[in-house]
Every structure is written in structure tokens, then in C-alpha cells.
Design a protein around this motif. Structure first.
Motif, PDB file in Angstrom:
ATOM      1  N   LEU A  95     -13.386  14.215 -10.053  1.00 61.59           N
ATOM      2  CA  LEU A  95     -13.708  13.510  -9.013  1.00 61.59           C
ATOM      3  C   LEU A  95     -12.928  12.161  -8.977  1.00 61.59           C
ATOM      4  O   LEU A  95     -12.468  11.794  -8.090  1.00 61.59           O
ATOM      5  N   GLY A  96     -12.657  11.640 -10.082  1.00 66.78           N
ATOM      6  CA  GLY A  96     -11.951  10.202 -10.278  1.00 66.78           C
ATOM      7  C   GLY A  96     -10.675  10.479 -10.069  1.00 66.78           C
ATOM      8  O   GLY A  96      -9.863   9.577  -9.608  1.00 66.78           O
ATOM      9  N   VAL A  97     -10.099  11.528 -10.412  1.00 66.48           N
ATOM     10  CA  VAL A  97      -8.513  11.819 -10.020  1.00 66.48           C
ATOM     11  C   VAL A  97      -8.296  12.056  -8.512  1.00 66.48           C
ATOM     12  O   VAL A  97      -7.325  11.153  -8.032  1.00 66.48           O
ATOM     13  N   VAL A  98      -8.974  12.712  -8.038  1.00 68.97           N
ATOM     14  CA  VAL A  98      -9.004  13.253  -6.698  1.00 68.97           C
ATOM     15  C   VAL A  98      -9.142  12.006  -5.712  1.00 68.97           C
ATOM     16  O   VAL A  98      -8.361  11.691  -4.751  1.00 68.97           O
ATOM     17  N   SER A  99     -10.207  11.269  -6.321  1.00 72.16           N
ATOM     18  CA  SER A  99     -10.536   9.900  -5.401  1.00 72.16           C
ATOM     19  C   SER A  99      -9.456   9.033  -5.528  1.00 72.16           C
ATOM     20  O   SER A  99      -9.236   8.190  -4.603  1.00 72.16           O
ATOM     21  N   ALA A 100      -8.801   8.886  -6.736  1.00 72.34           N
ATOM     22  CA  ALA A 100      -7.609   7.761  -6.998  1.00 72.34           C
ATOM     23  C   ALA A 100      -6.540   7.930  -5.966  1.00 72.34           C
ATOM     24  O   ALA A 100      -5.905   7.379  -5.345  1.00 72.34           O
ATOM     25  N   LEU A 101      -6.146   9.594  -5.862  1.00 71.41           N
ATOM     26  CA  LEU A 101      -5.137  10.006  -5.089  1.00 71.41           C
ATOM     27  C   LEU A 101      -5.425   9.507  -3.421  1.00 71.41           C
ATOM     28  O   LEU A 101      -4.646   8.977  -2.597  1.00 71.41           O
ATOM     29  N   SER A 102      -6.578   9.871  -2.963  1.00 71.24           N
ATOM     30  CA  SER A 102      -7.215   9.956  -1.708  1.00 71.24           C
ATOM     31  C   SER A 102      -7.500   8.089  -1.394  1.00 71.24           C
ATOM     32  O   SER A 102      -6.938   7.774  -0.274  1.00 71.24           O
ATOM     33  N   ALA A 103      -7.766   7.381  -2.302  1.00 73.60           N
ATOM     34  CA  ALA A 103      -7.815   5.875  -2.093  1.00 73.60           C
ATOM     35  C   ALA A 103      -6.282   5.170  -1.790  1.00 73.60           C
ATOM     36  O   ALA A 103      -6.119   4.399  -1.127  1.00 73.60           O
ATOM     37  N   VAL A 104      -5.348   6.062  -2.525  1.00 79.37           N
ATOM     38  CA  VAL A 104      -4.021   5.314  -2.306  1.00 79.37           C
ATOM     39  C   VAL A 104      -3.565   5.729  -1.123  1.00 79.37           C
ATOM     40  O   VAL A 104      -2.733   4.954  -0.226  1.00 79.37           O
ATOM     41  N   ASP A 105      -3.827   6.893  -0.541  1.00 79.04           N
ATOM     42  CA  ASP A 105      -3.469   7.554   0.702  1.00 79.04           C
ATOM     43  C   ASP A 105      -4.293   6.637   1.630  1.00 79.04           C
ATOM     44  O   ASP A 105      -3.539   6.190   2.622  1.00 79.04           O
ATOM     45  N   ARG A 106      -5.344   6.294   1.663  1.00 77.32           N
ATOM     46  CA  ARG A 106      -5.712   5.464   2.460  1.00 77.32           C
ATOM     47  C   ARG A 106      -5.307   4.154   2.834  1.00 77.32           C
ATOM     48  O   ARG A 106      -5.350   3.505   3.678  1.00 77.32           O
ATOM     49  N   LEU A 107      -4.981   3.461   1.459  1.00 76.45           N
ATOM     50  CA  LEU A 107      -4.354   2.066   1.698  1.00 76.45           C
ATOM     51  C   LEU A 107      -3.186   2.173   2.185  1.00 76.45           C
ATOM     52  O   LEU A 107      -2.806   1.249   2.884  1.00 76.45           O
ATOM     53  N   ARG A 108      -2.242   3.150   1.783  1.00 76.37           N
ATOM     54  CA  ARG A 108      -0.962   3.352   2.619  1.00 76.37           C
ATOM     55  C   ARG A 108      -0.948   3.571   4.014  1.00 76.37           C
ATOM     56  O   ARG A 108      -0.388   2.909   4.680  1.00 76.37           O
ATOM     57  N   ALA A 109      -2.023   4.190   4.427  1.00 72.78           N
ATOM     58  CA  ALA A 109      -2.347   4.534   5.889  1.00 72.78           C
ATOM     59  C   ALA A 109      -2.911   3.309   6.505  1.00 72.78           C
ATOM     60  O   ALA A 109      -2.442   3.106   7.805  1.00 72.78           O
ATOM     61  N   GLU A 110      -3.425   2.471   5.798  1.00 72.62           N
ATOM     62  CA  GLU A 110      -3.882   1.016   6.355  1.00 72.62           C
ATOM     63  C   GLU A 110      -2.479   0.148   6.469  1.00 72.62           C
ATOM     64  O   GLU A 110      -2.585  -1.087   7.069  1.00 72.62           O
ATOM     65  N   GLY A 111      -1.551   0.541   6.045  1.00 72.03           N
ATOM     66  CA  GLY A 111      -0.349  -0.403   5.873  1.00 72.03           C
ATOM     67  C   GLY A 111      -0.338  -1.805   4.700  1.00 72.03           C
ATOM     68  O   GLY A 111       0.353  -2.435   4.558  1.00 72.03           O
ATOM     69  N   PHE A 112      -1.521  -1.501   3.709  1.00 67.77           N
ATOM     70  CA  PHE A 112      -1.754  -2.342   2.535  1.00 67.77           C
ATOM     71  C   PHE A 112      -0.333  -2.165   1.785  1.00 67.77           C
ATOM     72  O   PHE A 112       0.185  -1.337   1.521  1.00 67.77           O
ATOM     73  N   VAL A 113      -0.038  -3.519   1.393  1.00 70.09           N
ATOM     74  CA  VAL A 113       1.166  -3.650   0.418  1.00 70.09           C
ATOM     75  C   VAL A 113       0.616  -4.279  -0.719  1.00 70.09           C
ATOM     76  O   VAL A 113       0.399  -5.400  -0.907  1.00 70.09           O
ATOM     77  N   PRO A 114       0.568  -3.420  -1.797  1.00 69.68           N
ATOM     78  CA  PRO A 114      -0.116  -4.202  -3.103  1.00 69.68           C
ATOM     79  C   PRO A 114       1.052  -5.356  -3.697  1.00 69.68           C
ATOM     80  O   PRO A 114       2.218  -5.317  -3.761  1.00 69.68           O
ATOM     81  N   SER A 115       0.444  -6.229  -4.336  1.00 67.04           N
ATOM     82  CA  SER A 115       1.193  -7.291  -5.062  1.00 67.04           C
ATOM     83  C   SER A 115       1.465  -6.948  -6.414  1.00 67.04           C
ATOM     84  O   SER A 115       2.610  -7.373  -7.126  1.00 67.04           O
ATOM     85  N   VAL A 116       1.022  -5.871  -7.221  1.00 63.45           N
ATOM     86  CA  VAL A 116       1.116  -5.549  -8.192  1.00 63.45           C
ATOM     87  C   VAL A 116       0.917  -4.072  -8.283  1.00 63.45           C
ATOM     88  O   VAL A 116       0.546  -3.335  -7.189  1.00 63.45           O
ATOM     89  N   PRO A 117       1.780  -3.175  -9.203  1.00 59.97           N
ATOM     90  CA  PRO A 117       1.565  -1.753  -9.251  1.00 59.97           C
ATOM     91  C   PRO A 117       0.311  -1.249  -9.273  1.00 59.97           C
ATOM     92  O   PRO A 117      -0.789  -1.941  -9.574  1.00 59.97           O
ATOM     93  N   ILE A 118      -0.050  -0.074  -8.472  1.00 62.48           N
ATOM     94  CA  ILE A 118      -1.259   0.634  -8.698  1.00 62.48           C
ATOM     95  C   ILE A 118      -1.148   1.755  -9.256  1.00 62.48           C
ATOM     96  O   ILE A 118       0.030   2.683  -8.779  1.00 62.48           O
ATOM     97  N   GLY A 119      -1.680   2.368 -10.297  1.00 59.32           N
ATOM     98  CA  GLY A 119      -1.370   3.442 -11.149  1.00 59.32           C
ATOM     99  C   GLY A 119      -2.562   4.482 -10.966  1.00 59.32           C
ATOM    100  O   GLY A 119      -3.525   4.169 -10.771  1.00 59.32           O
ATOM    101  N   VAL A 120      -2.219   5.795 -10.838  1.00 59.39           N
ATOM    102  CA  VAL A 120      -3.272   6.750 -10.720  1.00 59.39           C
ATOM    103  C   VAL A 120      -3.188   7.458 -12.029  1.00 59.39           C
ATOM    104  O   VAL A 120      -2.049   8.191 -12.287  1.00 59.39           O
ATOM    105  N   GLY A 121      -4.115   7.704 -12.903  1.00 57.92           N
ATOM    106  CA  GLY A 121      -3.930   8.036 -14.222  1.00 57.92           C
ATOM    107  C   GLY A 121      -4.802   9.628 -14.443  1.00 57.92           C
ATOM    108  O   GLY A 121      -5.931   9.886 -13.633  1.00 57.92           O
ATOM    109  N   ALA A 122      -4.270  10.388 -15.328  1.00 60.25           N
ATOM    110  CA  ALA A 122      -4.952  11.651 -15.862  1.00 60.25           C
ATOM    111  C   ALA A 122      -4.835  11.739 -17.261  1.00 60.25           C
ATOM    112  O   ALA A 122      -3.749  11.792 -17.640  1.00 60.25           O
TER     113      ALA A 122
END
Length: 402
Positions: A95-122
Motif C-alpha cells: 500500500l505504501g509503494v503504490v500510494s507513493a507512485l500515485s502521490a507523485v502522479d497527483r503532484l505532477r498532474a497538479e503542476g507542482f514542482v518540488p524544490s528538492v528531490p522526491i524519492g519513491v522507495g521499495a
């Protein structure tokens, strides 16, 4: 084109599922766990995320910031694990891995630009279901477990971790080599809640109880089940049985947890008094003092019973994790940004606890579990709550990566 959370979840949930029980079998470096890892790598590739791996196989896929000066800096990592306990549930870890991928998708769709890297870990072998060491991947990454001790671990079939890695085409000589932590400025793990304490869709963890795994070896004398008088026996199974009952009683008295969930009997014959019983105790408590007192009481009663049975007992700690108190400032910040989300402790161990002990600012989000069942095929979370978890994680990542 990224997939919806529901589609991602359905794709991953099909891997390693036992059709007869509905439970999952994804032990570390087994074919099903490798298939799930392959799925993760494919998803990262579809999103253009650069995947970094360490010597044991922990993975972090990076979404680099829009500003060039932020690239390569320590960032915010979120994720969990893909392995399972034996015949486990679908949600614990994935659940944590799939949610991480989906959260990144959501932020990208909103046009959010991070100031630091965001990592998705397994992270690998979090459950320790194959090699008996929980949070194996994160323990090696943080240096808590040395490569020498790790590679010598054996599974129930006698296969060493060294050999298992070789068969999975992971180079054992690279175990212990990791640069992942140097880029992990903050770690946030989303996880299904594994009890019934959370009544809201999403909560924030306050702490992880101290816990450990302890091997009890009861030794007696093998003999014939039909001809040996009851009074002439030195039966280690009796000593074990009393110890299991004692553990149950002492845990109830202390408000703690004690579980004998794994057993090995020699010679394991129906018509033979055993010569040896090996039993593994999982013990957890709200404080180190209560845990130590619980173990002392169980061991004392086991020893006293062994003297009466003419057997012996030896207790060896296999892994012990201290209490983890997540940083109050980060914890309260996330609770506030999520609209004063409830804050609660957990008796379950997580990679987040290992990273927190290593000095990395760490937090956990929990998604409601309506039944409280976990480590079982009946483990469950409602889809609406899972989607609320994705939204909460995206909010947290936006807060931490601004």
C-alpha cells in the motif's frame, strides 16, 4: 499516461497471491517477490524516474526538482516494502509503494514542482519472513547489520542469504555498499494500520513499541510414545507448552504482546517423544522496561518448568528493536497540515523505525483498517480510505518538498 491508483493496485495485487487462501507469498528474493520488484521498476521507467539501488537491492526512484540547483540534494523519500509474511495480506507494505507512485502522479498532474528531490522507495525483506531478520534491507543500509552476519543468515530450507542473492542475480560482494541514505533528507512511510486504534481514514504515528524475536530451545530425550511411561519421560514439548501459556498470561498482565508463532520439532514423529523443540517468541511492549520484565518472567517460568520436566531451556535474542519516538516537530507538523489528523502509537515494526534510529527525520502515515486484522489474508482497507491516504501523502510531500 499514468495509471489510476485502482489500476496500479489491481496489477500489483495479482502477484504472489495464493488462489486457495487469498494470502500472499512474497519472501525476499523469491520469484514472486522478484516479479513484484520488476513491476515496480517498470512503473518507475514509465514515469521517467531514475532508479538508484544499493548492494542488497533496496530501491529508490527519484523525481528530480525543476530547479537545477536542487538536483542531487538530499530529498524526501516515501515508500515501503513489497515482500510479505507467509500467507500474508495484500496491504502490509505494498500500500505504501503504490500510494507513493500515485502521490507523485497527483503532484505532477497538479503542476507542482518540488524544490528538492522526491524519492519513491521499495526496501527488501522488511518482514523477515524468509531469513528471520525483520527490516533486513534497511538494517544493512543503515549499518545496523553487518554484511558478514547478513550473508550468513539461512532460510528454513538451509539456503544462505549469500546463495539466495546469487540465484536472484544480485552480487553478494556488494552487500553493505549503499549511498541511499546520503540523499534521504526525510523519510515518510505510509502503511495500513495494523490494529483497530485508528477510526479516521488517515492518522500519523507517534511511536513504535520496542519489540524483538527470541529463540527458545527446549531439549529433552527422544523416546517411544507407546512404551515410555509418562513419569519416565523428559519431554521438551511439555516445557514448551507451559512456556507458551506463561507468555500469554504474562503479556496480558503487562498489557504487552507475546506470541509463539513458529515451531520446529525434532525428530517430529507422531509416535515419538521429541528430543528438542525450538520455538520463536515475538514480544512487544509499550516500553523497554515492560518488555525486559516480560521476557524475564517468561524465561523464569520456562526454566522452572524445565527443572520439573527433566529438560533444559535456552533463550537467545535473534533481533531486538528499541522504542522509536518519531520527532514531535515533524509529527505535529504533518498532523496539522492534514487537518489535525489523529496521532497514535503502533506495536508493529517498520523500516521507518530503522531510518529514524539512524538519525533521519522520519514520520509515518496510517490508513484505517476497519477490522484490525493484519498478517493474514483477511487484512483489508477500504478503497475510499486508500485514496484518502494517497491525498494525504501528496499533501505531506508537497509540504516537505516546497
Amino acid at each position: 499516461m499514468t495509471e489510476s491508483f485502482e489500476q496500479l493496485w489491481a496489477d500489483l495485487a495479482a502477484i504472489g497471491k495464493d488462489p486457495s487462501t487469498g494470502g500472499y507469498h512474497r519472501g525476499g528474493w523469491t520469484p514472486t517477490e522478484r516479479e513484484a520488484t520488476g513491476w515496480f521498476l517498470d512503473q518507475c521507467a514509465q514515469r521517467g524516474l531514475a532508479v538508484e539501488s544499493d548492494g542488497i537491492g533496496n530501491l529508490v526512484a527519484w523525481w528530480e526538482p525543476g530547479a537545477s540547483q536542487g538536483a542531487g540534494l538530499p530529498g524526501v523519500v516515501t515508500g515501503s516494502h513489497l515482500d510479505s509474511v507467509i500467507d500474508g495480506g495484500a496491504f502490509d507494505g505494498p500500500l505504501g509503494v503504490v500510494s507513493a507512485l500515485s502521490a507523485v502522479d497527483r503532484l505532477r498532474a497538479e503542476g507542482f514542482v518540488p524544490s528538492v528531490p522526491i524519492g519513491v522507495g521499495a526496501f527488501v525483506e522488511e518482514e523477515g519472513s524468509r531469513f528471520g531478520m525483520p527490516c533486513l534491507g534497511s538494517r544493512i543500509a543503515t549499518g545496523v547489520l553487518t554484511p558478514e552476519k547478513a550473508l550468513a543468515l539461512e532460510d528454513r530450507a538451509g539456503v544462505s542469504l549469500y546463495d539466495a542473492l546469487s540465484r536472484a542475480e544480485v552480487d553478494p560482494s556488494r552487500v553493505g555498499l549503499s549511498s541511499l541514505l546520503s540523499r534521504m533528507g526525510t523519510f515518510v512511510e505510509l502503511h495500513v494500520e495494523q490494529g483497530r486504534a485508528l477510526t479516521a481514514p488517515v492518522g500519523v504515528a507517534s511511536s513504535i513499541w520496542p519489540h524483538g524475536r527470541f529463540r527458545f530451545t527446549f531439549t529433552g530425550e527422544a523416546n517411544h510414545a507407546g512404551t515410555t511411561l509418562m513419569e519416565d519421560r523428559h519431554d521438551p514439548m511439555l516445557t514448551y507448552a507451559m512456556t507458551a501459556l506463561a507468555a500469554n498470561k504474562q503479556a496480558r498482565l503487562a498489557g504487552a504482546r507475546a506470541t509463539f508463532g513458529r515451531l520446529a520439532v525434532e525428530p517430529n514423529g507422531t509416535n515419538a517423544v521429541p528430543s528438542q523443540v525450538t520455538a520463536w517468541l515475538d514480544a512487544r511492549a509499550a516500553s523497554a522496561e515492560v518488555l525486559e520484565s516480560l521476557l524475564a518472567a517468561i524465561t523464569r517460568q520456562a526454566t522452572e518448568r524445565a527443572e520439573r520436566d527433566g529438560t533444559t531451556v535456552e533463550m537467545v535474542p535473534e533481533s531486538v528493536s528499541p522504542v522509536v519516538d518519531f520527532q514531535p516537530g515533524l509529527r505535529d507538523r504533518l498532523s496539522a497540515v492534514l487537518g489535525d489528523a489523529p496521532v497514535l502509537p503502533t506495536g508493529a515494526g517498520h523500516d521507518a523505525g530503522v531510518f529514524s534510529d539512524a538519525g533521519i527525520p522520519t514520520a509515518m502515515l496510517f490508513v484505517r483498517n476497519p477490522t484490525g486484522v493484519s498478517h493474514s489474508p483477511a487484512e483489508h482497507a477500504e478503497m475510499d480510505d486508500c485514496l484518502a491516504g494517497v491525498e494525504a501523502l501528496a499533501t505531506v510531500l508537497k509540504e516537505l518538498a516546497r
